[in-house]
Enzyme design. Structure first.
Site, PDB file in Angstrom:
ATOM      1  N   LYS A 119      28.623  10.567  39.236  1.00  0.00           N
ATOM      2  CA  LYS A 119      28.841  10.376  37.792  1.00  0.00           C
ATOM      3  C   LYS A 119      29.326  11.677  37.193  1.00  0.00           C
ATOM      4  CE  LYS A 119      28.067   7.029  34.709  1.00  0.00           C
ATOM      5  NZ  LYS A 119      27.931   5.595  34.954  1.00  0.00           N
TER       6      LYS A 119
HETATM    7  N1  GLU Z   1      30.699   3.291  34.598  1.00  0.00           N
HETATM    8  C1  GLU Z   1      30.500   2.059  35.284  1.00  0.00           C
HETATM    9  C2  GLU Z   1      29.074   1.933  35.784  1.00  0.00           C
HETATM   10  O1  GLU Z   1      28.180   2.583  35.279  1.00  0.00           O
HETATM   11  C3  GLU Z   1      31.549   1.787  36.358  1.00  0.00           C
HETATM   12  C4  GLU Z   1      31.615   2.797  37.465  1.00  0.00           C
HETATM   13  C5  GLU Z   1      32.788   2.570  38.424  1.00  0.00           C
HETATM   14  O2  GLU Z   1      33.526   1.615  38.257  1.00  0.00           O
HETATM   15  O3  GLU Z   1      32.921   3.394  39.313  1.00  0.00           O
HETATM   16  O4  GLU Z   1      28.783   1.145  36.644  1.00  0.00           O
END
Ligand code: GLU
Length: 425
Positions: A119
């Site tokens: 993240k």
């Molecule tokens: N931000 C989204 C989540 O928390 C998608 C992450 C992604 O597609 O890599 O799942």
């Protein structure tokens, strides 16, 4: 732009003081007794593999220079490249990013996608920036984290306040650095840059699919069900549309500016067409309590972390809670909901539709062959239903919550990979 909405005026939906990393660690502790021999490796999950803190200086439109702090955390890469979004929000911290990266590790494993968890985020209120400043911030942040991202290393995606346009800037900046067009470095891109059909609404669609399955198992009909939704960004709005289209009545919505309540059902299309969100609608209440007191069958948490406190868990009238956001329920609140026999579909499966279609996008980019939206939605539906069925069986067999069951299945996959790879050197 299809980003989550945000504001300078965070009157509602602020992340409460509990540290999301502590919430995550408590969740790991709860699963440890069920991990049998794999428990030997469980410490792995309590330590992010890698965390990068970056300074992001940009020249503002008025000629001044401002510095923003950014992060990219790779929590675990045992099962594949890092995967997870990038968040632009004034409450971003290293601990929040660590927790969000860890939840991605659990989520990708729960869905059996060949990824680890990562993240990123920048501590900034993007709504105070011009488009030019936002582009500079995105490009400089990308350049700083380009040391550790890449199509086979770590693949960012949208998260709170980041859109397809932001992904296009990330893709372009990374591509300029490596000297070729690297579509697979991010997902959630615009369609003509290698984005996938269905990606924008995928997270909300996954909330609907898992909600529909869970509701049918507890004998709750979607048609006529009363739904309350906290957060009307990318996730909450897509979920609202799908529940309304399937006959549910959205009776309460809350965003950072206020609450709207109508026990006969709000007109979702009209509401979502408001450029200013709830604040643009007559009759919006400034009363946070009213949202939690409103009678409903299904409560969708699609805002930020730590929203479901024990006090709110005691108040809610819902029979089913769907976690569209990451980490919205505190561990103590989980206990209250369980005592009250309220079913929670946890974030790490409920909101996994986004990363699942991100996986489809990544596969499509690598094969340079693109699928129809129907095919994408059908595959998403099937993967999520299959994953939820396994989780349900595990929960029933062990008499544990859906959250702990999801962690049991995910941790088994992650720690099996960890053990089979062995320690280096
Ligand atoms: N931000 C989204 C989540 O928390 C998608 C992450 C992604 O597609 O890599 O799942």
């Amino acid at each position: 732009m299809s980003s989550e909405r945000g504001s300078k005026h965070l009157s509602f939906i602020e992340t409460a003081s509990p540290n999301p990393w502590s919430t995550y660690l408590a969740q790991v502790d709860r699963v440890t007794p069920y991990l049998k021999n794999r428990a030997r490796w469980v410490e792995t999950l309590k330590h992010p593999k890698r965390a990068l803190i970056v300074d992001v200086p940009i020249e503002m439109d008025d000629g001044s220079v401002r510095h923003f702090e950014g992060y990219r955390v790779q929590h675990n890469l045992s099962r594949g490249p890092g995967k997870g979004g990038i968040r632009f929000h004034p409450q971003v911290t290293l601990d929040e990013t660590k927790a969000l990266a860890a939840w991605m590790t659990i989520k990708t494993a729960a869905m059996d996608l060949p990824f680890g968890g990562a993240k990123g985020g920048v501590c900034v209120d993007p709504f105070t920036l011009s488009q030019n400043e936002l582009e500079k911030l995105t490009r400089r942040y990308t350049s700083e984290i380009s040391l550790i991202i890449g199509p086979t290393k770590d693949i960012p995606a949208p998260d709170v306040n980041t859109s397809a346009q932001v992904m296009a800037w990330i893709m372009d900046t990374y591509s300029m650095q490596v000297g070729f067009t690297a579509s697979g470095v991010v997902t959630g891109k615009p369609i003509h840059l290698g984005g996938s059909l269905g990606r924008v609404k995928a997270t909300g669609r996954g909330v609907f699919v898992t909600g529909r399955e869970a509701a049918s198992r507890i004998g709750l009909k979607i048609e006529g069900a009363k739904v309350s939704i906290q957060g009307l960004g990318n996730v909450g709005s897509a979920a609202a549309e799908l529940f309304a289209a399937n006959g549910a009545k959205v009776v309460a919505v809350q965003d950072q500016w206020g609450t709207l309540i109508d026990e006969h059902g709000l007109d979702i299309q009209t509401l979502l067409a408001q450029p200013q969100g709830i604040r643009g609608v007559k009759g919006a209440l400034a009363n946070d309590g009213a949202f939690w007191d409103t009678p409903c069958d299904i409560l969708i948490l699609a805002a930020l972390e730590s929203q479901m406190t024990p006090e709110r868990a005691r108040k809610t009238k819902a029979k089913l809670v769907l976690e569209g956001a990451n980490g919205p329920t505190l561990p103590d609140a989980d206990d209250v909901l369980a005592d009250r026999n309220i079913l929670v579909v946890p974030d790490v499966i409920c909101n996994a539709g986004g990363v699942t279609v991100s996986y489809f996008e990544w596969v499509q980019d690598f094969s340079s062959y693109f699928w129809s939206e129907e095919e994408i939605n059908a595959r998403l539906d099937k993967l999520m239903v299959d994953a939820l069925r396994k989780i349900w069986t595990c929960a029933e067999n062990n008499k544990i919550s859906l959250r702990t069951a999801t962690y049991v299945i995910a941790c088994e996959r992650i720690l099996a990979a960890r053990e089979e790879r062995g320690l280096y050197p």
